[in-house]
Write a protein that holds these residues in place. Structure first.
Motif, PDB file in Angstrom:
ATOM      1  N   SER A 140      14.402 -15.239 -61.456  1.00  0.00           N
ATOM      2  CA  SER A 140      13.528 -14.356 -60.675  1.00  0.00           C
ATOM      3  C   SER A 140      12.189 -14.994 -60.346  1.00  0.00           C
ATOM      4  O   SER A 140      11.716 -14.956 -59.197  1.00  0.00           O
ATOM      5  N   LYS A 144      10.595 -16.519 -56.511  1.00  0.00           N
ATOM      6  CA  LYS A 144       9.323 -16.151 -55.900  1.00  0.00           C
ATOM      7  C   LYS A 144       8.582 -17.393 -55.412  1.00  0.00           C
ATOM      8  O   LYS A 144       8.044 -17.416 -54.301  1.00  0.00           O
ATOM      9  N   TYR A 210      18.066 -14.395 -54.165  1.00  0.00           N
ATOM     10  CA  TYR A 210      17.209 -13.235 -53.953  1.00  0.00           C
ATOM     11  C   TYR A 210      18.022 -11.939 -54.011  1.00  0.00           C
ATOM     12  O   TYR A 210      17.635 -10.971 -54.666  1.00  0.00           O
ATOM     13  N   ARG A 215      15.981  -8.969 -55.864  1.00  0.00           N
ATOM     14  CA  ARG A 215      15.700  -7.811 -55.023  1.00  0.00           C
ATOM     15  C   ARG A 215      15.737  -6.495 -55.782  1.00  0.00           C
ATOM     16  O   ARG A 215      14.870  -5.630 -55.604  1.00  0.00           O
ATOM     17  N   LYS A 217      15.065  -5.887 -58.775  1.00  0.00           N
ATOM     18  CA  LYS A 217      13.911  -5.753 -59.665  1.00  0.00           C
ATOM     19  C   LYS A 217      12.658  -5.334 -58.911  1.00  0.00           C
ATOM     20  O   LYS A 217      11.691  -4.855 -59.512  1.00  0.00           O
ATOM     21  N   LEU A 218      12.653  -5.539 -57.603  1.00  0.00           N
ATOM     22  CA  LEU A 218      11.491  -5.190 -56.785  1.00  0.00           C
ATOM     23  C   LEU A 218      11.539  -3.754 -56.269  1.00  0.00           C
ATOM     24  O   LEU A 218      10.522  -3.224 -55.811  1.00  0.00           O
ATOM     25  N   SER A 219      12.692  -3.140 -56.344  1.00  0.00           N
ATOM     26  CA  SER A 219      12.882  -1.832 -55.713  1.00  0.00           C
ATOM     27  C   SER A 219      12.103  -0.728 -56.421  1.00  0.00           C
ATOM     28  O   SER A 219      12.106  -0.626 -57.649  1.00  0.00           O
ATOM     29  N   TYR A 267       7.834  -3.597 -47.751  1.00  0.00           N
ATOM     30  CA  TYR A 267       7.319  -4.357 -48.887  1.00  0.00           C
ATOM     31  C   TYR A 267       5.827  -4.062 -48.992  1.00  0.00           C
ATOM     32  O   TYR A 267       5.107  -4.140 -47.980  1.00  0.00           O
ATOM     33  N   ARG A 269       2.005  -3.898 -51.584  1.00  0.00           N
ATOM     34  CA  ARG A 269       1.216  -4.113 -52.793  1.00  0.00           C
ATOM     35  C   ARG A 269       0.425  -2.860 -53.139  1.00  0.00           C
ATOM     36  O   ARG A 269      -0.327  -2.839 -54.122  1.00  0.00           O
ATOM     37  N   LEU A 292       9.799  -1.646 -51.633  1.00  0.00           N
ATOM     38  CA  LEU A 292       9.923  -2.725 -52.599  1.00  0.00           C
ATOM     39  C   LEU A 292       8.557  -3.355 -52.858  1.00  0.00           C
ATOM     40  O   LEU A 292       7.655  -3.290 -52.010  1.00  0.00           O
ATOM     41  N   ASP A 293       8.429  -3.977 -54.026  1.00  0.00           N
ATOM     42  CA  ASP A 293       7.199  -4.686 -54.350  1.00  0.00           C
ATOM     43  C   ASP A 293       7.040  -5.910 -53.458  1.00  0.00           C
ATOM     44  O   ASP A 293       7.988  -6.683 -53.283  1.00  0.00           O
ATOM     45  N   PHE A 295       5.991  -9.317 -53.594  1.00  0.00           N
ATOM     46  CA  PHE A 295       5.845 -10.184 -54.757  1.00  0.00           C
ATOM     47  C   PHE A 295       4.967 -11.405 -54.489  1.00  0.00           C
ATOM     48  O   PHE A 295       4.793 -12.243 -55.375  1.00  0.00           O
TER      49      PHE A 295
END
Length: 349
Positions: A140, A144, A210, A215, A217-219, A267, A269, A292-293, A295
């Motif tokens: 992961s 990034k 990804y 992906r 983990k970003l949701s 996406y 922040r 999603l985050d 990153f």
């Protein structure tokens, strides 16, 4: 290291048995299947790939179609393409059969077809690769870092400290990722400078990694508009384009101008509550919005490129491509191919 094509050919020949009339030769190019009784031969052009799953296989189909579009008369190669893989999963195999693309993996699973030839083997278990498949660069955190290197190639010569700050990972992580990339041939050091190599293959591996490992983990979940009025004119909903950007289907529409998105991927922040207030949206597992985050640091990343616009409403094309290529929607696959051809590999050296 043993040639993966030769290994796969030997395995398949052993499955068929030496007494069969079919003979396969794969010590060079092309790979040739021949019928020893009729003396008919079918040549194939081997395309060596890694492990193929349902996410990655769509990208390989796009690459084959890209080659065909560059050679409409078929003058460059008379051989049918044959994907040579470490292992082809059941989902990827079904996809390739539907597309009419031949494949062969190291375990002997195959569907090889050309003219009167149809050779099909399935159910062979993947061979153990020991530590070979364990590459930390594609975990992961590594994914990034690779993302920002692919988006802004000049960053490969930044200090490890600066690179760590772009995607909020440790300098130690940057060190092992860069070492792995050197060993894999993606980063070359020349005259005290680093050069990114084999970007096509690296983008391929990144998009697969990804989808598989980063992906989810970003949701932050799915959401729905509280007002039907908000469901239209989505392009004007975002006020801070530094911290929140469109990806996936809306990103494809912003890039190509001809994709009507059904799933609105964002996406960000920002806090989820802040984004939902701006969109007038609420949580709903079946909603048409996914958040999603973000990153990476968009301010730091985009400032690396003097030509970038601070008002860019979409994420980099590579991320849009990765969102689309894993989709089951045929429209998304077509859009992914367009983005790959026009924004990712066009003009590469």
């Amino acid at each position: 290291m043993e040639d993966p094509g030769a290994e796969a050919v030997d395995t398949l020949q052993s499955i068929l048995g030496r007494e069969t009339c079919l003979n396969i030769e794969g010590t060079g190019e092309p790979i040739v299947v021949s019928n020893q009784e009729t003396e008919v031969m079918w040549p194939f052009h081997p395309i060596r790939v890694g492990r193929l799953d349902r996410n990655r296989v769509a990208h390989q189909v796009n690459k084959i179609e890209h080659r065909a579009s560059e050679d409409p008369d078929g003058t460059a190669s008379k051989e049918e393409p044959l994907l040579i893989s470490d292992y082809v999963t059941a989902g990827a195999a079904e996809y390739l059969r539907q597309e009419g693309i031949s494949y062969l993996d190291a375990s002997g699973n195959c569907c090889i077809q050309s003219g009167s030839l149809f050779l099909f083997v399935q159910g062979q278990k993947p061979k153990s690769r020991g530590r070979r498949g364990s590459v930390r660069a594609f975990n992961s955190a590594g994914l990034k870092l690779i993302f920002v290197l692919l988006v802004q190639e000049n960053l490969v010569n930044q200090t490890y400290r600066d690179l760590a700050g772009l995607v909020d990972i440790s300098q130690g992580t940057v060190t092992y990722v860069m070492q792995d990339l050197k060993e894999l041939g993606f980063v070359e050091e020349r005259k005290k400078k680093r050069i990114l190599r084999n970007k096509d293959d690296l983008m391929d591996r990144w998009a697969t990694g990804y989808t598989e490992r980063l992906r989810s983990k970003l949701s932050r979940g799915r959401f729905k508009f509280l007002s039907s009025r908000k469901a239209t004119g989505w392009q004007s909903h975002l006020s801070n384009l530094w911290t929140t950007k469109w990806g996936g289907e809306p990103g494809a529409d912003l890039l190509t101008g001809n994709f009507r998105p059904e799933l609105l991927t964002l996406y960000t922040r920002e806090d989820t509550s802040t984004v939902c207030r701006e969109l007038e949206a609420a949580p709903d597992p079946e909603g048409s919005i996914e958040i999603l985050d973000m990153f990476w640091d968009p301010v730091k990343l985009e400032k690396q490129d003097d030509t970038s616009e601070s008002t860019m409403a979409h994420v980099p094309p590579l991320l849009i491509y990765a969102d689309l290529v894993a989709s089951a929607d045929p429209r998304a696959r077509r859009a992914a191919k367009t983005i790959w051809d026009q924004y990712l590999v066009e003009g590469e050296t």
